[in-house]
Enzyme design. Structure first.
Site, PDB file in Angstrom:
ATOM      1  N   GLU A 101       0.855  -1.193   0.000  1.00 17.08           N
ATOM      2  CA  GLU A 101       0.000   0.000   0.000  1.00 17.08           C
ATOM      3  C   GLU A 101       0.889   1.240   0.000  1.00 17.08           C
ATOM      4  O   GLU A 101       2.024   1.202   0.497  1.00 17.08           O
ATOM      5  CB  GLU A 101      -0.927  -0.081   1.234  1.00 17.08           C
ATOM      6  N   ASP A 102       0.366   2.319  -0.558  1.00 13.44           N
ATOM      7  CA  ASP A 102       1.158   3.559  -0.591  1.00 13.44           C
ATOM      8  C   ASP A 102       1.272   4.196   0.789  1.00 13.44           C
ATOM      9  O   ASP A 102       2.340   4.623   1.203  1.00 13.44           O
ATOM     10  CB  ASP A 102       0.585   4.552  -1.620  1.00 13.44           C
ATOM     11  N   ASP A 147      -3.195   5.618   6.851  1.00 11.84           N
ATOM     12  CA  ASP A 147      -3.655   6.850   7.480  1.00 11.84           C
ATOM     13  C   ASP A 147      -4.443   6.447   8.740  1.00 11.84           C
ATOM     14  O   ASP A 147      -3.834   6.154   9.770  1.00 11.84           O
ATOM     15  CB  ASP A 147      -4.495   7.606   6.439  1.00 11.84           C
ATOM     16  N   PHE A 151      -1.005  16.142   3.914  1.00 12.13           N
ATOM     17  CA  PHE A 151      -1.416  15.429   2.702  1.00 12.13           C
ATOM     18  C   PHE A 151      -0.250  15.430   1.723  1.00 12.13           C
ATOM     19  O   PHE A 151       0.292  16.470   1.388  1.00 12.13           O
ATOM     20  CB  PHE A 151      -2.657  16.068   2.066  1.00 12.13           C
ATOM     21  N   ARG A 183       0.917  11.854  -9.399  1.00 11.52           N
ATOM     22  CA  ARG A 183       1.442  10.512  -9.114  1.00 11.52           C
ATOM     23  C   ARG A 183       2.828  10.318  -9.712  1.00 11.52           C
ATOM     24  O   ARG A 183       3.609   9.489  -9.255  1.00 11.52           O
ATOM     25  CB  ARG A 183       0.523   9.437  -9.713  1.00 11.52           C
TER      26      ARG A 183
HETATM   27  P1  XMP Z   1      -6.889   4.877   5.662  1.00 10.88           P
HETATM   28  O1  XMP Z   1      -7.411   6.078   6.428  1.00 10.88           O
HETATM   29  O2  XMP Z   1      -7.971   3.896   5.392  1.00 10.88           O
HETATM   30  O3  XMP Z   1      -6.507   5.530   4.285  1.00 10.88           O
HETATM   31  O4  XMP Z   1      -5.659   4.305   6.307  1.00 10.88           O
HETATM   32  C1  XMP Z   1      -5.633   5.031   3.418  1.00 10.88           C
HETATM   33  C2  XMP Z   1      -5.896   5.655   2.077  1.00 10.88           C
HETATM   34  O5  XMP Z   1      -6.123   7.071   2.176  1.00 10.88           O
HETATM   35  C3  XMP Z   1      -5.474   7.751   1.146  1.00 10.88           C
HETATM   36  N1  XMP Z   1      -4.555   8.754   1.723  1.00 10.88           N
HETATM   37  C4  XMP Z   1      -3.732   9.534   1.038  1.00 10.88           C
HETATM   38  N2  XMP Z   1      -3.495   9.637  -0.279  1.00 10.88           N
HETATM   39  N3  XMP Z   1      -1.914  11.342   0.145  1.00 10.88           N
HETATM   40  C5  XMP Z   1      -2.587  10.551  -0.722  1.00 10.88           C
HETATM   41  O6  XMP Z   1      -2.327  10.647  -1.915  1.00 10.88           O
HETATM   42  C6  XMP Z   1      -2.102  11.301   1.477  1.00 10.88           C
HETATM   43  O7  XMP Z   1      -1.464  12.041   2.219  1.00 10.88           O
HETATM   44  C7  XMP Z   1      -3.061  10.343   1.945  1.00 10.88           C
HETATM   45  N4  XMP Z   1      -3.490  10.019   3.186  1.00 10.88           N
HETATM   46  C8  XMP Z   1      -4.402   9.039   3.015  1.00 10.88           C
HETATM   47  C9  XMP Z   1      -4.754   6.712   0.347  1.00 10.88           C
HETATM   48  O8  XMP Z   1      -5.535   6.440  -0.790  1.00 10.88           O
HETATM   49  C10 XMP Z   1      -4.690   5.486   1.207  1.00 10.88           C
HETATM   50  O9  XMP Z   1      -4.776   4.302   0.461  1.00 10.88           O
HETATM   51 MG    MG Z   2      -4.344   4.377  -1.896  1.00 15.68          MG
END
Ligand code: XMP
Ligand code: MG
Length: 184
Positions: free
Chosen positions: A100-101, A104, A153, A166
């Site tokens: 995963e990228d 959060d 962010f 991206r």
């Molecule tokens: P959760 O809250 O479920 O979220 O852990 C994970 C997803 O939220 C997106 N996300 C971000 N995407 N920059 C982004 O481009 C950010 O700073 C960011 N913070 C959360 C992301 O899609 C991730 O899979």
């Molecule tokens: Mg994502």
């Protein structure tokens, strides 16, 4: 509202070094084994492409992908995730590494880990490039973590804001420009 990318938060050289380390760690842990690397589209694609090239063929790697989106209002923290694209192959009895990228709140990954476990894999671990630990709402066991970052962010190296940025090679913070400032 206008947005712009700020100075670099994590330069591409630093990402490159960290990805080499993560590859080594994964290679050690799965040596002689099969490993299904599951990339979460689209954000993880750039990271995954670099990561798997740092796992030598002593690990029998195959790739699969999942695309997910949060249900409804993103401000609601139901943790219910809609599967937009499911895996192509069965993971029964396989070692799975979810890539995963960013983590959060942890809701997306905790849901995905649970979903994977229902399919009776041999093992499931998580590898995330970035981790906003202070934002966590539910526990996620991140076995391989690239960088812990502050609650900002970020975009670049696969991560986007509204589909953009991206393709930046480094990770940047998004800034709001102009008169009325609001959270991204
Ligand atoms: P959760 O809250 O479920 O979220 O852990 C994970 C997803 O939220 C997106 N996300 C971000 N995407 N920059 C982004 O481009 C950010 O700073 C960011 N913070 C959360 C992301 O899609 C991730 O899979
Ligand atoms: Mg994502």
């Amino acid at each position: 509202m206008d947005y712009r990318v700020s100075d670099i938060l994590i330069p591409k050289e630093e990402i490159e070094k960290r990805v080499v380390d993560l590859g080594k760690q994964i290679a050690r842990d799965y040596e002689g084994k099969e490993l299904v690397v599951v990339g979460i589209l689209k954000g993880a694609v750039v990271f995954m492409a670099d990561l798997v090239r740092n796992i030598p063929p002593t690990v029998n790697v195959s790739l699969d992908f999942m695309a997910v989106s949060s249900y409804g209002d993103s401000t609601k923290t139901s943790g219910i995730v809609r599967i937009v694209k499911d895996l192509d192959s069965s993971i029964k009895d396989k070692n799975v590494l979810i890539v995963e990228d960013i983590v959060d709140t942890g809701l997306t990954l905790s849901y995905l880990v649970k979903l994977m476990h229902e399919r009776q894999p041999g093992s499931v671990r998580v590898c995330a490039l970035l981790d906003k630990e202070e934002r966590r709402k539910v526990h996620v066991d991140v076995a391989y973590r690239g960088f812990s970052i502050p609650d900002e962010f970020v975009v670049g190296y696969g991560l986007d804001y509204a589909g953009k940025w991206r393709n930046l090679p480094s990770v940047h913070v998004v800034e709001v420009t102009g008169e009325s400032r609001t959270e991204v």
